[in-house]
Write a protein that holds these residues in place. Structure first.
Motif, PDB file in Angstrom:
ATOM      1  N   PHE A  33       0.838  -1.193   0.000  1.00  0.00           N
ATOM      2  CA  PHE A  33       0.000   0.000   0.000  1.00  0.00           C
ATOM      3  C   PHE A  33       0.874   1.246   0.000  1.00  0.00           C
ATOM      4  CE2 PHE A  33      -2.365   3.424   1.984  1.00  0.00           C
ATOM      5  CZ  PHE A  33      -3.540   3.392   1.254  1.00  0.00           C
ATOM      6  N   ALA A  34       0.615   2.145  -0.928  1.00  0.00           N
ATOM      7  CA  ALA A  34       1.343   3.414  -0.988  1.00  0.00           C
ATOM      8  C   ALA A  34       0.329   4.541  -0.924  1.00  0.00           C
ATOM      9  CB  ALA A  34       2.153   3.507  -2.278  1.00  0.00           C
ATOM     10  N   GLY A  35       0.540   5.458  -0.019  1.00  0.00           N
ATOM     11  CA  GLY A  35      -0.393   6.561   0.136  1.00  0.00           C
ATOM     12  C   GLY A  35      -1.220   6.412   1.390  1.00  0.00           C
ATOM     13  N   GLU A  36      -1.783   7.509   1.843  1.00  0.00           N
ATOM     14  CA  GLU A  36      -2.539   7.507   3.088  1.00  0.00           C
ATOM     15  C   GLU A  36      -3.996   7.899   2.836  1.00  0.00           C
ATOM     16  OE1 GLU A  36       0.713   8.901   3.120  1.00  0.00           O
ATOM     17  OE2 GLU A  36       1.310   6.985   3.972  1.00  0.00           O
ATOM     18  N   VAL A  37      -4.844   7.520   3.768  1.00  0.00           N
ATOM     19  CA  VAL A  37      -6.229   7.966   3.756  1.00  0.00           C
ATOM     20  C   VAL A  37      -6.376   9.112   4.744  1.00  0.00           C
ATOM     21  CG1 VAL A  37      -7.186   5.782   2.997  1.00  0.00           C
ATOM     22  CG2 VAL A  37      -6.898   6.189   5.431  1.00  0.00           C
TER      23      VAL A  37
END
Length: 349
Positions: free
Chosen positions: A327-331
């Motif tokens: 997973f790359a990136g944040e919520v």
């Protein structure tokens, strides 16, 4: 049931360690805290939105039509729901519909499917049905109060002229609510529509929603929930474990990657993701590396005690990119403490 047994019972490839990636069905991840109560509190929130499609053969025809007063305005249906105008040339809509990422954008895939099926000659005028995909909400009281995103309740807010903020209770005909019900020994609930009225009780102003990130609204239905979530209002620290649960729509993961993480693609059914808090610098929100896509809007984010600490509101640009197993990136997660303060939730029953 531990994850090794899940592999044996459900024929899955081994699930990656928590935090790497995953939008798992609840029975695939036994780590969700207080799972029965958490799942029982989560509801499907379905905005009633249609698209009015008009396609022209030339840019000149399109521009002439767009000059008609009010033609670009959204219209609200008397019985509930809204219709959004979609005006394009044949070249524009075909370029848009050829984009492989179109399936990730709610509404656009509906527009493309209807256009391909019905627009046999130009100019073309057709209309989609109501959106199939939904968003998420969750109960916060025994009386049927629930929280959702401002942007999910936006149709009601705009229909009722509440964009400046309001605490007047008014009926919201633009949302359908589906609640969970367990049947027999089923591992996961089924969802059925609540027949009672949906009431919009409190919402912030549009200015407080954007760009501040306070993306929530308080609503209520005529229903006695079997579960609801309590809050944890203490300051949030980086590295804290979090779980998000909601109804994500389709993702962009290729089949090989899906098999390697051990689940089918998201399909707007109930899914759980796990992660850790990565950034707490914003006053209104925090970030986490839990997974989430369209449809997770309004998902409760709970801590290791099963208490709600935030509401899923958006993803960073990196979170929407094609990815395989890492997973790359944040919520982006709106703080429940801000919802508690700004919506004055302390005076609820």
């Amino acid at each position: 049931m531990n994850k090794l047994l899940l592999v044996l019972f459900f024929g899955l490839t081994p699930i990656l360690a928590l935090g790497e990636e995953g939008l798992f069905a609840p029975h695939q991840d036994s780590s969700l805290p207080n799972s029965r109560n958490t799942i029982g509190a989560v509801i499907r929130v379905r905005p009633l939105i249609k698209f009015d499609i008009r396609v022209f053969g030339s840019q000149e025809e399109k521009e002439i039509y767009e000059k008609i007063p009010g033609i670009k305005d959204k219209r609200f249906l008397a019985g509930g729901g809204s219709v959004w105008p979609t005006i394009a040339t044949k070249a524009e809509i075909e370029v848009g519909c050829a984009d492989p990422g179109i399936s990730l954008r709610p509404g656009l895939i509906d527009i493309c499917n209807v256009y391909r099926a019905t627009c046999t000659s130009l100019p073309c005028h057709t209309e989609t049905g109501f959106l199939k995909d939904s968003a998420t909400g969750f109960f916060i009281s025994k009386q049927g109060h629930f929280l959702a995103n401002y942007h999910v309740a936006r149709e009601c807010i705009e229909r009722l002229g509440r964009t400046g903020g309001s605490e007047v209770a008014q009926e919201c005909p633009d949302l359908e609510i589906e609640v969970p019900e367990w049947i027999g020994d089923s591992l996961e609930p089924v969802y059925h529509k609540v027949a009672g009225k949906v009431m919009l009780l409190r919402n912030l102003s549009q200015a407080e929603w954007k760009p501040s990130g306070n993306d929530f609204a308080l609503l209520k239905i005529e229903y006695v929930p079997k579960a609801f979530l309590a809050f944890d209002l203490v300051p949030i620290k980086s590295g804290k474990k979090v779980w998000a649960i909601g109804f994500p729509a389709v993702t962009r993961r290729p089949p090989d990657a899906l098999r390697s993480v051990g689940y089918s693609d998201a399909n707007n059914s109930l899914r759980v993701s796990y992660g850790k808090v990565t950034d707490v610098t914003s006053v209104s929100s925090f970030q986490a590396d839990a997974d989430g896509v369209h449809g997770n809007s309004g998902s409760p984010v709970v801590d290791e005690n099963g208490k709600c600490i935030g509401i899923f509101r958006d993803g960073t640009p990196e979170a929407n990119k094609l990815r395989a197993t890492q997973f790359a990136g944040e919520v982006m997660i709106a703080r429940i403490s801000e919802a508690y303060r700004l919506l004055r939730l302390s005076n609820l029953p």
